[in-house]
Motif scaffolding. Structure first.
Motif, short mmCIF file in Angstrom:
data_model
loop_
_atom_site.label_atom_id
_atom_site.label_comp_id
_atom_site.label_asym_id
_atom_site.label_seq_id
_atom_site.Cartn_x
_atom_site.Cartn_y
_atom_site.Cartn_z
N ALA A 2 0.85 -1.19 0.00
CA ALA A 2 0.00 0.00 0.00
C ALA A 2 0.89 1.24 0.00
N PRO A 53 -0.33 7.53 2.96
CA PRO A 53 -1.06 8.72 2.52
C PRO A 53 -0.31 10.03 2.74
N GLN A 88 -5.22 -1.64 2.78
CA GLN A 88 -4.54 -0.39 3.07
C GLN A 88 -3.91 -0.40 4.45
N THR A 97 -7.20 9.06 2.81
CA THR A 97 -6.40 7.83 2.86
C THR A 97 -6.01 7.33 1.48
N SER A 98 -6.80 7.61 0.46
CA SER A 98 -6.49 7.05 -0.86
C SER A 98 -6.78 8.06 -1.95
#
Length: 528
Positions: A41, A44, A197, A343-344
């Motif tokens: 992952a 962030p 994640q 976060t993404s």
């Protein structure tokens, strides 16, 4: 998400948070089955890769589930008081590991330190609650029968067996572990699917639980994308607990129905807040900031719509804008930041798309409205929109980002009607100085939890009360007695002083006794 079988180097030591090192990461990863396939992952805060984590396939899921199932019977025979004691020891371990849990969560999700710390405290509270009250909720109870004194009945609560828990990335500790704890106290084994994640946070919690005395084979973890291993998890378990989107929840419900297994599903929300004319405007604005922008708005029970009475509309908007504009954004591992990153890329794109669509169709940005690449690749400003209309995507679709729309209403009736629009029914908030009136309004809102003079935290922190959604916001409840009994099969056992197969000549006597008993109960005063 990219899967690879190629060897992948871990991040350099300089990129690790202060309390995390390569040895800890290796210890955590060793808990997962090895398949030769890994996933990395992205952090962030920085956009740099996180440590690679082994990805389970369907075969690994089946083998891990079989191991957990084999251990479950022994765990179920362990007295519930001992299972609860292990959970209390787990709570103490979580307290001692607060800093490293916060560091891992921030590294994996980009949330602010304060929100990570609240999440740690939340799962500690769940462990303490079920460690103290779980045995009582599971205690066998006596039930009334048609022939008291002749026939006795008791109801016991037997574990389901193997429980599957699929939790999301936004709360990788509170939602993932908080749902595991009551399942373990109830005597089940648990198969957790770590979110792609944020697997390391869950793996650290599981390690702490094992160190506290919960058998390693009773709680096991697999990792991988839901689309690939989610069906394998459902096929392997006796009950499923899922938190995530309504669309995914529908698919999971169909799969569970095909197997005739139960499920609890906490799904999406477009949660509403009502500000009455008599509300404390300053307090309501502060509460709105907390409810709208905690965890960068990536919160199922967060507020995305605010309905404000005409009489206080301008004052409230001004107070909300002032407070939202003052929110401190940043990527530090300290408490001097109020809001972290999304976060993404997917969540950033969804947030940006809602704001841009609204503005293009005539909405006003009262504050915020922009990405903040100067702070990090996934930052977005806290955003307040006015003049939002039904043709805008943000009006009814869940944003799941730091965006809230504010609407003017004429009275309570309009506020309630508009709060109840749409398909969801997860959480809501009412602000008023008249608590009696606030409770009356709350009872008319279609939502699983309604907070009067609070944005969201009171209900989720009331661990003795059930939490969950209505309509398409979900099925079932976490917390309280409902949160542990869902993981059990109620079993009724009756005992008769007159053995079964009694002679025919006694039938009329027994029927007469039943009739008399019924008449007596009907004549007794009603107790509500």
């Amino acid at each position: 998400m990219t899967l690879t079988t190629r060897p992948t180097d871990d991040p350099p030591a300089a990129q690790y948070p202060a309390s995390v090192d390569a040895r800890l990461i290796d210890t955590l990863r060793a808990q997962l089955p090895e398949t030769g396939t890994v996933h990395r992952a992205v952090a962030p805060f920085t956009g740099t890769p996180l440590p690679a984590v082994s990805q389970s396939d369907a075969g690994a899921v089946a083998a891990t589930a079989a191991s957990a199932r084999a251990a479950q019977e022994r765990w179920a025979r362990t007295p519930v008081t001992e299972r609860a004691a292990a959970v209390r020891r787990f709570a103490r371990a979580l307290i001692a590991s607060n800093d490293v849990l916060c560091d891992l969560m921030q590294w994996e999700t980009g949330k602010a330190r304060v929100h990570a710390a609240i999440e740690v405290q939340g799962v500690i509270s769940v462990a303490v609650y079920y460690g103290r009250h779980g045995a009582g909720h599971l205690r066998e109870r006596r039930a009334t029968t048609a022939l008291p004194g002749v026939v006795g009945a008791r109801v016991g609560y037997r574990p389901k067996g193997l429980v599957g828990v699929i939790a999301p990335w936004n709360y990788p500790l509170f939602l993932a572990v908080g749902d595991v704890i009551p399942a373990l106290v109830a005597g089940n084994a648990v198969l957790s699917k770590a979110d792609s994640q944020a697997p390391l946070t869950l793996l650290l919690a599981r390690k702490l639980a094992v160190d506290a005395g919960i058998p390693a084979d009773v709680w096991q973890v697999v990792a991988g994308p839901g689309r690939l291993i989610g069906p394998a998890v459902i096929d392997a378990v006796d009950y499923l607990c899922f938190t995530g989107s309504t669309a995914t929840g529908r698919d999971i419900a169909r799969r569970c129905a095909d197997r005739l297994i139960g499920a609890s599903l906490e799904l999406g929300g477009k949660n509403a807040m009502i500000v009455r004319a008599d509300a404390d405007v300053a307090a309501a604005a502060t509460g709105a900031v907390q409810a709208c922008f905690s965890n960068a708005g990536q919160m199922c029970i967060g507020i995305e719509r605010i309905f404000v009475h005409d009489a206080v509309y301008h004052r409230f908007v001004a107070a909300l804008v002032e407070r939202a504009a003052a929110i401190r954004l940043g990527s530090t591992y300290t408490y001097d930041v109020d809001m972290g990153s999304l976060t993404s890329q997917r969540q950033l794109d969804a947030t940006t798309a809602h704001v841009e669509d609204a503005v293009a169709k005539g909405a006003t940005v009262a504050t915020g409205g922009r990405r903040r690449p100067d702070l990090g690749p996934l930052f977005h400003e806290p955003t307040v929109l006015t003049d939002v209309t039904p043709e805008m995507a943000v009006y009814a679709e869940e944003t799941f980002g730091p965006v809230v729309s504010v609407y003017r209403v004429a009275n309570d009736e309009e506020a309630v009607a508009r709060a109840n629009e749409g398909e969801y029914g997860l959480s809501a908030s009412v602000w008023t100085r008249d608590l009696k009136r606030g409770s009356e309004i709350a009872a008319r809102i279609v939502a699983g939890a309604v907070n009067v003079n609070d944005g969201y935290l009171s209900a989720i922190a009331a661990l003795d009360a059930p939490m969950g959604g209505m309509r398409t916001s979900g099925v079932g409840r976490r917390h309280g007695r409902e949160g542990i009994v869902r993981y059990t099969e109620p079993q009724t056992v009756t005992t008769q002083r007159v053995p079964t197969g009694y002679p025919d000549r006694f039938r009329s006597l027994l029927l007469g006794a039943m009739n008399l008993s019924t008449r007596v109960r009907l004549a007794l005063p009603h107790r509500s």
